[in-house]
Design a protein around this motif. Structure first.
Motif, PDB file in Angstrom:
ATOM      1  N   THR A  90       0.833  -1.204   0.000  1.00  0.00           N
ATOM      2  CA  THR A  90       0.000   0.000   0.000  1.00  0.00           C
ATOM      3  C   THR A  90       0.865   1.250   0.000  1.00  0.00           C
ATOM      4  O   THR A  90       0.596   2.226  -0.718  1.00  0.00           O
ATOM      5  N   GLY A  91       1.915   1.239   0.820  1.00  0.00           N
ATOM      6  CA  GLY A  91       2.837   2.368   0.850  1.00  0.00           C
ATOM      7  C   GLY A  91       3.485   2.621  -0.494  1.00  0.00           C
ATOM      8  O   GLY A  91       3.658   3.779  -0.910  1.00  0.00           O
ATOM      9  N   VAL A  92       3.828   1.544  -1.216  1.00  0.00           N
ATOM     10  CA  VAL A  92       4.417   1.689  -2.550  1.00  0.00           C
ATOM     11  C   VAL A  92       3.430   2.341  -3.510  1.00  0.00           C
ATOM     12  O   VAL A  92       3.777   3.258  -4.269  1.00  0.00           O
ATOM     13  N   GLY A  93       2.176   1.886  -3.478  1.00  0.00           N
ATOM     14  CA  GLY A  93       1.165   2.454  -4.354  1.00  0.00           C
ATOM     15  C   GLY A  93       0.896   3.918  -4.055  1.00  0.00           C
ATOM     16  O   GLY A  93       0.729   4.736  -4.981  1.00  0.00           O
ATOM     17  N   ILE A  94       0.855   4.286  -2.784  1.00  0.00           N
ATOM     18  CA  ILE A  94       0.602   5.679  -2.407  1.00  0.00           C
ATOM     19  C   ILE A  94       1.752   6.572  -2.850  1.00  0.00           C
ATOM     20  O   ILE A  94       1.543   7.695  -3.337  1.00  0.00           O
ATOM     21  N   LEU A  95       2.975   6.104  -2.695  1.00  0.00           N
ATOM     22  CA  LEU A  95       4.127   6.874  -3.156  1.00  0.00           C
ATOM     23  C   LEU A  95       4.063   7.086  -4.663  1.00  0.00           C
ATOM     24  O   LEU A  95       4.310   8.198  -5.160  1.00  0.00           O
ATOM     25  N   ALA A  96       3.720   6.043  -5.411  1.00  0.00           N
ATOM     26  CA  ALA A  96       3.616   6.161  -6.865  1.00  0.00           C
ATOM     27  C   ALA A  96       2.506   7.139  -7.258  1.00  0.00           C
ATOM     28  O   ALA A  96       2.655   7.909  -8.214  1.00  0.00           O
ATOM     29  N   ALA A  97       1.386   7.126  -6.523  1.00  0.00           N
ATOM     30  CA  ALA A  97       0.299   8.061  -6.818  1.00  0.00           C
ATOM     31  C   ALA A  97       0.735   9.502  -6.582  1.00  0.00           C
ATOM     32  O   ALA A  97       0.386  10.405  -7.348  1.00  0.00           O
ATOM     33  N   GLY A  98       1.498   9.734  -5.524  1.00  0.00           N
ATOM     34  CA  GLY A  98       1.965  11.080  -5.238  1.00  0.00           C
ATOM     35  C   GLY A  98       2.937  11.613  -6.267  1.00  0.00           C
ATOM     36  O   GLY A  98       3.026  12.830  -6.476  1.00  0.00           O
ATOM     37  N   LEU A  99       3.663  10.718  -6.927  1.00  0.00           N
ATOM     38  CA  LEU A  99       4.659  11.127  -7.925  1.00  0.00           C
ATOM     39  C   LEU A  99       4.129  11.048  -9.352  1.00  0.00           C
ATOM     40  O   LEU A  99       4.885  11.333 -10.299  1.00  0.00           O
TER      41      LEU A  99
END
Length: 402
Positions: A90-99
């Motif tokens: 989930t943390g990986v997906g959220i980071l990708a969404a922010g970038l």
């Protein structure tokens, strides 16, 4: 030696309760770090309300797509491992969404984060209910209260990062690493062994062995389960209104500063936390039905007044009333579904956890379309309408603790 033997399970149960609390905290904090960044992402991508609503709907879409597999993963790998693994991804997906530099990447990253969040949600609730049965009393609301603390913490972290001018990348990378470490540390304290209960294990509410319950007829069980899904969905509709639209409504429609606009979501989850802290005692005293109906009335009236007389302070208070009002809805629906006679242990929980995400899926595009056609203020009428839905369905909840 006898004392040590008797003490070990108690200590293990307490450690497991702490571990589940940490998992709920990280789950709430991770996504909340992204939410106050939504207006910036929307502006950078140059999209309208309808496109924005469809894009953020990718998160619940991912959860709905992956939800049915959660039970299989829990049975195969264990609820604790699935919860922690889901947290990391989930943390990986959220980071990708922010970038993300395009709407497609933004939606795709949210889809991944939503799918992993579905695994975490089912797994951490399953492990929490397992710990609750070992305690012999209701503690599920306290776990969801910890989730609210995590959401407030994450939202506050994001607001602070925005105020300090910290770019999205470093901010979201920091939050992903910190909460990943916390989740991995919690894994060591979770309950070992299989997910299934020993024969004759007692339940938290009625303390009657599961196999001794009277079987329920199919239509009655289906009706109750459908009503519980609607109750949980109403709670998710209100939560989504705060997560997807509170910051945008306060900043765009009411012209609040970016940092102040984040207080709408923080107020909702903060009040939700208070409602969940007192929720177990209120339910024990008045019953799930009365608590749900009272909360639904508070949410409908509070947010209805805020929309009728739109001001920044009044809107923040309206979101707070909505959060407090729906505080016990999702835990109540999950617990009641997991206790339904005639269903295998965990089946009701999985169904409610999966289908309630329809609220997260349908709410963003519907509110976005209404906002583009009229105004976001009209779109947010979904909150008082959700309160009315709970008033209609709350009859399936227990009138008092049994």
């Amino acid at each position: 030696m006898t004392v040590d033997v008797l003490r070990r399970p108690v200590l293990a149960d307490r450690r497991a309760r702490v571990a589940v609390a940490v998992l709920f905290f990280t789950n709430g904090a991770l996504f909340a770090n992204l939410l106050p960044r939504y207006p910036q992402i929307k502006a950078d991508l140059g999209i309208g309300n309808a496109a924005y609503g469809l894009a953020v709907a990718a998160f619940p879409a991912g959860a709905i797509a992956a939800g049915p597999a959660a039970g299989v993963l829990v049975r195969r790998f264990g609820s604790a491992r699935v919860a922690v693994g889901g947290t990391l991804l989930t943390g990986v997906g959220i980071l990708a969404a922010g970038l993300a530099d395009s709407v497609a990447v933004f939606a795709g990253a949210l889809f991944l984060a939503g799918a992993m969040d579905a695994f975490t949600d089912v797994a951490q609730n399953a492990h929490g209910l397992r710990v609750q049965r070992r305690y012999g009393r209701s503690i599920i609301n306290s776990f969801h209260a910890i989730w609210s603390i995590g959401a407030v913490t994450g939202g506050s972290m994001a607001a602070g990062a925005i105020a300090l001018g910290v770019p999205r990348g470093p901010h979201l990378l920091f939050s992903a690493v910190v909460f990943a470490v916390a989740a991995c540390a919690a894994l060591r304290l979770c309950l070992p062994g299989p997910e299934t209960e020993p024969a004759g294990e007692t339940d938290a509410e009625d303390r009657a062995p599961r196999e001794q319950r009277a079987p329920a007829t199919g239509p009655r069980t289906g009706y109750v389960l459908a009503a519980l899904v609607l109750i949980a969905t109403a709670g998710t509709l209100v939560e989504d209104a705060g997560s997807s639209w509170a910051t945008l409504y306060l900043s765009d429609s009411l012209h609040a500063t970016v940092a102040l606009a984040a207080s709408g979501y923080v107020a909702l989850v903060g009040a939700q936390f208070v409602g969940r802290i007192v929720g177990d005692r209120l339910v024990d005293r008045f019953g799930q039905r009365a608590v749900a109906r009272s909360g639904a009335l508070i949410a409908a009236v509070g947010m209805g007044l805020a929309l009728a007389v739109p001001t920044v302070p009044g809107t923040v208070l309206g979101f707070a009333a909505a959060g407090f009002g729906v505080a016990t809805l999702v835990p109540a629906a999950m617990h009641e579904a997991d206790e339904l006679p005639g269903l295998k242990p965990g089946s009701g929980l999985t169904i409610v956890s999966w289908l309630m995400r329809l609220g997260f899926l349908l709410s963003p595009p519907v509110v976005g379309l209404v906002a583009d056609a009229t105004s976001l203020r009209v779109g947010l009428l979904v909150v008082p309408l959700a309160g009315l839905l709970v008033l209609l369905c709350a009859g399936v909840l227990r009138s008092r603790r049994q």
